[in-house]
Design a protein around this motif. Structure first.
Motif, PDB file in Angstrom:
ATOM      1  N   THR A 155       0.820  -1.217   0.000  1.00  0.00           N
ATOM      2  CA  THR A 155       0.000   0.000   0.000  1.00  0.00           C
ATOM      3  C   THR A 155       0.853   1.265   0.000  1.00  0.00           C
ATOM      4  OG1 THR A 155      -1.773  -1.151   1.171  1.00  0.00           O
ATOM      5  CG2 THR A 155      -1.808   1.254   1.239  1.00  0.00           C
ATOM      6  N   ILE A 156       0.409   2.264  -0.762  1.00  0.00           N
ATOM      7  CA  ILE A 156       1.029   3.595  -0.747  1.00  0.00           C
ATOM      8  C   ILE A 156       0.486   4.337   0.469  1.00  0.00           C
ATOM      9  CG2 ILE A 156       1.282   5.794  -1.967  1.00  0.00           C
ATOM     10  CD1 ILE A 156       0.730   4.237  -4.580  1.00  0.00           C
ATOM     11  N   GLN A 157       1.349   4.621   1.432  1.00  0.00           N
ATOM     12  CA  GLN A 157       0.918   5.319   2.642  1.00  0.00           C
ATOM     13  C   GLN A 157       0.867   6.825   2.393  1.00  0.00           C
ATOM     14  OE1 GLN A 157      -0.086   3.666   5.226  1.00  0.00           O
ATOM     15  NE2 GLN A 157       0.745   1.635   4.826  1.00  0.00           N
ATOM     16  N   ASP A 158      -0.084   7.499   3.009  1.00  0.00           N
ATOM     17  CA  ASP A 158      -0.248   8.942   2.810  1.00  0.00           C
ATOM     18  C   ASP A 158       1.015   9.727   3.179  1.00  0.00           C
ATOM     19  OD1 ASP A 158      -2.824   8.560   1.931  1.00  0.00           O
ATOM     20  OD2 ASP A 158      -3.756   9.005   3.873  1.00  0.00           O
ATOM     21  N   ASP A 159       1.710   9.284   4.237  1.00  0.00           N
ATOM     22  CA  ASP A 159       2.857  10.053   4.702  1.00  0.00           C
ATOM     23  C   ASP A 159       4.052   9.973   3.750  1.00  0.00           C
ATOM     24  OD1 ASP A 159       3.529   7.428   5.169  1.00  0.00           O
ATOM     25  OD2 ASP A 159       4.173   7.713   7.247  1.00  0.00           O
ATOM     26  N   ALA A 160       4.012   9.047   2.769  1.00  0.00           N
ATOM     27  CA  ALA A 160       5.140   8.883   1.849  1.00  0.00           C
ATOM     28  C   ALA A 160       5.025   9.747   0.602  1.00  0.00           C
ATOM     29  CB  ALA A 160       5.253   7.421   1.434  1.00  0.00           C
ATOM     30  N   GLN A 161       3.859  10.304   0.348  1.00  0.00           N
ATOM     31  CA  GLN A 161       3.640  10.933  -0.956  1.00  0.00           C
ATOM     32  C   GLN A 161       4.374  12.265  -1.108  1.00  0.00           C
ATOM     33  OE1 GLN A 161      -0.240  10.508  -2.841  1.00  0.00           O
ATOM     34  NE2 GLN A 161      -0.940   9.329  -1.081  1.00  0.00           N
ATOM     35  N   LYS A 162       4.660  12.941  -0.008  1.00  0.00           N
ATOM     36  CA  LYS A 162       5.372  14.215  -0.113  1.00  0.00           C
ATOM     37  C   LYS A 162       6.862  14.099   0.217  1.00  0.00           C
ATOM     38  CE  LYS A 162       1.450  17.314   0.728  1.00  0.00           C
ATOM     39  NZ  LYS A 162       0.906  18.428   1.584  1.00  0.00           N
ATOM     40  N   THR A 163       7.243  13.054   0.921  1.00  0.00           N
ATOM     41  CA  THR A 163       8.649  12.915   1.329  1.00  0.00           C
ATOM     42  C   THR A 163       9.308  11.688   0.728  1.00  0.00           C
ATOM     43  OG1 THR A 163       8.063  11.618   3.290  1.00  0.00           O
ATOM     44  CG2 THR A 163       8.177  14.012   3.542  1.00  0.00           C
ATOM     45  N   GLY A 164       8.516  10.798   0.094  1.00  0.00           N
ATOM     46  CA  GLY A 164       9.055   9.486  -0.201  1.00  0.00           C
ATOM     47  C   GLY A 164       9.140   8.685   1.085  1.00  0.00           C
ATOM     48  N   GLU A 165       9.645   7.454   0.990  1.00  0.00           N
ATOM     49  CA  GLU A 165       9.737   6.639   2.194  1.00  0.00           C
ATOM     50  C   GLU A 165      11.005   5.801   2.172  1.00  0.00           C
ATOM     51  OE1 GLU A 165       6.520   3.846   2.441  1.00  0.00           O
ATOM     52  OE2 GLU A 165       7.112   2.779   0.638  1.00  0.00           O
ATOM     53  N   LEU A 166      11.485   5.463   3.351  1.00  0.00           N
ATOM     54  CA  LEU A 166      12.555   4.493   3.510  1.00  0.00           C
ATOM     55  C   LEU A 166      11.916   3.239   4.087  1.00  0.00           C
ATOM     56  CD1 LEU A 166      15.349   6.747   5.070  1.00  0.00           C
ATOM     57  CD2 LEU A 166      15.019   6.125   2.664  1.00  0.00           C
ATOM     58  N   ASP A 167      11.853   2.192   3.275  1.00  0.00           N
ATOM     59  CA  ASP A 167      11.250   0.930   3.710  1.00  0.00           C
ATOM     60  C   ASP A 167      12.186  -0.191   3.254  1.00  0.00           C
ATOM     61  OD1 ASP A 167       9.757  -1.251   4.371  1.00  0.00           O
ATOM     62  OD2 ASP A 167       7.879  -0.524   3.504  1.00  0.00           O
TER      63      ASP A 167
END
Length: 617
Positions: A519-531
């Motif tokens: 799933t694309i999390q809301d908090d990743a859409q503006k900063t990207g994510e480290l997963d």
């Protein structure tokens, strides 16, 4: 060094790749929490503090076993810096060899002659869904009932619809309606004159925004790179497609600098999976996979440095082909990773992947600018039954099974069918030191990216860089010369180990990814994510293709319980693309009856007739 137990690697001659080997399988033991939003900003802020940065990077490398398996090890192997494979006569029965000196259009013609054509394939009741193919477009244009202009109109309308706030598919970074119509008009005139350039003439085709393609800038998924590195010419692979008449419809979205596996881009939006718009496409060739899956193009170009073609192809339910290192020219591709990156093909069918592969392949200069002899390009005769002998498929059970239960079931079922229908043999093997190879590849791709971009980053306002990319760049710059050299020694070891495996079997088979699209999390859409945990699962089976320069292909074989696609990967010997394409074609034949239409799909050919409006999808 005193904090880390020194690993001593045994001589390669003593490494056992048989199933009875005492080599222990070590899965990636990633120790890093998922971070996005404010958390990733805080992490980057700490990483960029000069006082804390060395300590944090040391701890990250130690905790994630870089020190254990690469930094402080004993190796007797010399380093191998570039996986250039020597010329070997690799003849296979029932294949077509492309003579040297053929034009891209002539190579495409040769490829189309290898493909079986059934007039009723689209109406075959055993096939519930299939993508429109390159030959479908070509035959529609030759019939004069449909023109490239009509398809271009429908394509433009579909892209506009995909950008609607309700969908926000974020397929493209650059897409110029007038440029598309210009190319379509030229193709339409060629068909009216009865002079199409090839089967690709007038066919919509997308290009990852890591590959130079005029008149578009090459951003690499950034907001700044095209300002310091302007695009002044087409990449070699794009030139070859244009010589075939393909309509280049735009530059597809990608993970910023290719520095991640999710495909989420904070600058241009998160490309969404056509099978479930809440899920990732995978990266870094995210937009290229998505446009093919959604029916906007029968094929697209990507670049594969760490599974960046095969991961999104698998997650989006399409075919992904990464050729042997140096088979396709890398000229005009962003030099982010010189020795692991390769131009690859994403396509709706194996046949289309083969056609595009034939168009972009050819003799090129090596990295040393000395003429290097490559085996001739050869293609399997997909229109001929039993065109390959019995094939031995190498499988390492512990590695193969290190994935979700749905993926394990689908991929195992596909192999069982190959054995039952074709009588192919599965050979049990061991692939030693997999985790060492993964870490060595990460050091290599990170070091090369850092070296490529360093002259720009010194003057760059880092506020222009996405937060997840900033974290990646800090990590990439943390590797020293000793670690890089040890990584190249591991590359040499692994190439010899894989040669041992290929002495026992024709190809290695694995799932393509360890997990399906998440799933694309809301908090990743503006900063990207480290997963990095999900990232390690996505790249689990990718590394040999890039680090060792081996050809590999992924083909859809099923779906998980949520309807998300699953891919099976085949890894081959150097220059064995013909065998890989044939095996992938056999797998596709067994699985195509179960293929499902994506949730978001644009049918560019159905319903089009001359004289009718094409502005409605």
């Amino acid at each position: 060094m005193g904090f880390c137990k020194r690993v001593v690697y045994k001589p390669v001659a003593e490494v056992d790749v048989s199933s009875s080997s005492d080599e222990v399988y070590i899965s990636a033991n990633v120790k890093a929490p998922r971070m996005a939003g404010l958390l990733v900003k805080l992490f980057v802020w700490l990483l960029e503090l000069r006082i804390l940065k060395p300590l944090l990077l040391y701890m990250l490398k130690r905790e994630n076993q870089v020190h254990k398996f690469v930094s402080f090890v004993e190796l007797e192997d010399p380093p191998l810096y570039v996986p250039l494979h020597p010329y070997e006569e690799h003849r296979e029965p029932e294949t077509k060899y492309l003579e040297s000196g053929l034009s891209p259009s002539e190579q495409v013609q040769q490829a189309t002659e290898c493909i079986e054509f059934s007039e009723n394939i689209g109406e075959n009741e055993k096939i519930s869904f299939r993508h429109w193919t390159i030959l479908d477009y070509s035959r529609a244009y030759l019939s004069r009932q449909i023109t490239p202009n009509m398809v271009a109109d429908k394509f433009i309308a579909s892209v506009h619809q995909s950008n609607d706030p309700a969908l926000q598919m974020s397929f493209f970074i650059s897409c110029d309606d007038q440029e598309i119509l210009r190319q379509a008009n030229e193709a339409t005139l060629r068909y009216e004159r009865g002079e199409p350039l090839s089967a690709l003439d007038g066919v919509p085709f997308a290009v990852k925004d890591e590959i130079d393609c005029m008149p578009y800038p090459t951003t690499g998924g950034t907001k700044w790179l095209h300002k310091v590195r302007p695009c002044t010419d087409d990449a070699d692979c794009v030139k070859r497609l244009k010589l075939c008449g393909a309509i280049i419809v735009g530059k597809t979205n990608m993970h910023e600098l290719g520095a991640g596996t999710s495909g989420i881009n904070p600058h241009y939006g998160a490309p969404r999976n056509p099978y479930d718009t809440n899920k990732i496409t995978g990266g870094s060739s995210s937009g290229s996979a998505a446009v093919v899956s959604a029916g906007l193009c029968p094929a697209a170009l990507g670049v594969d440095g760490g599974g960046s073609v095969r991961i999104p192809a698998s997650l989006c339910g399409v075919v992904g082909l990464k050729p042997t290192f140096s088979r396709v020219s890398h000229s005009g591709v962003l030099p982010l990773n010189w020795t692991v990156g390769m131009v690859g093909v994403l396509a709706g069918t194996v046949e289309d992947a083969m056609i595009v592969y034939s168009a972009i392949s050819g003799q090129i200069l090596s990295h040393q600018h000395v003429e290097q002899r490559h085996p001739e390009v050869h293609l399997p005769l997909l229109n001929s039954p039993n065109c390959m002998p019995k094939i031995k498929l190498a499988r390492y059970d512990k590695w193969f099974n290190d994935c979700s239960s749905d993926i394990k079931l689908s991929c195992s079922n596909a192999l069982d069918q190959l054995q039952k229908i074709y009588g192919w043999e599965t050979v049990d093997i061991n692939v030693p030191e997999i985790e060492s190879m993964r870490l060595a590849h990460y050091i290599t791709i990170g070091s090369e990216c850092n070296a490529s971009l360093s002259r720009y980053l010194e003057k760059l306002d880092m506020d222009e860089v996405g937060w997840d990319a900033r974290a990646a760049l800090s990590l990439y710059g943390a590797f020293d010369s000793k670690e890089y050299l040890n990584a190249q020694r591991i590359r040499n070891r692994q190439l010899q180990i894989h040669q041992k495996i290929f002495d026992q079997a024709d190809v290695i088979v694995t799932p393509t990814t360890g997990v399906t699209a998440y799933t694309i999390q809301d908090d990743a859409q503006k900063t990207g994510e480290l997963d990095y945990i999900n990232g390690a699962s996505l790249v689990r089976y990718m590394i040999a293709g890039n680090f060792l320069g081996l050809p590999a292909v992924t083909v859809p074989v099923g779906y998980d319980r949520d309807g998300l696609p699953i891919g099976l990967q085949i890894i081959g010997k150097p220059w064995s693309e013909a065998s890989l394409i044939y095996i992938a074609y056999a797998v596709q034949g067994l699985c195509a009856g179960e293929y499902k239409k994506p949730e978001v799909y644009y049918d560019l050919l159905s319903g089009l007739k001359k004289g009718e409006t094409t502005q409605q999808n």
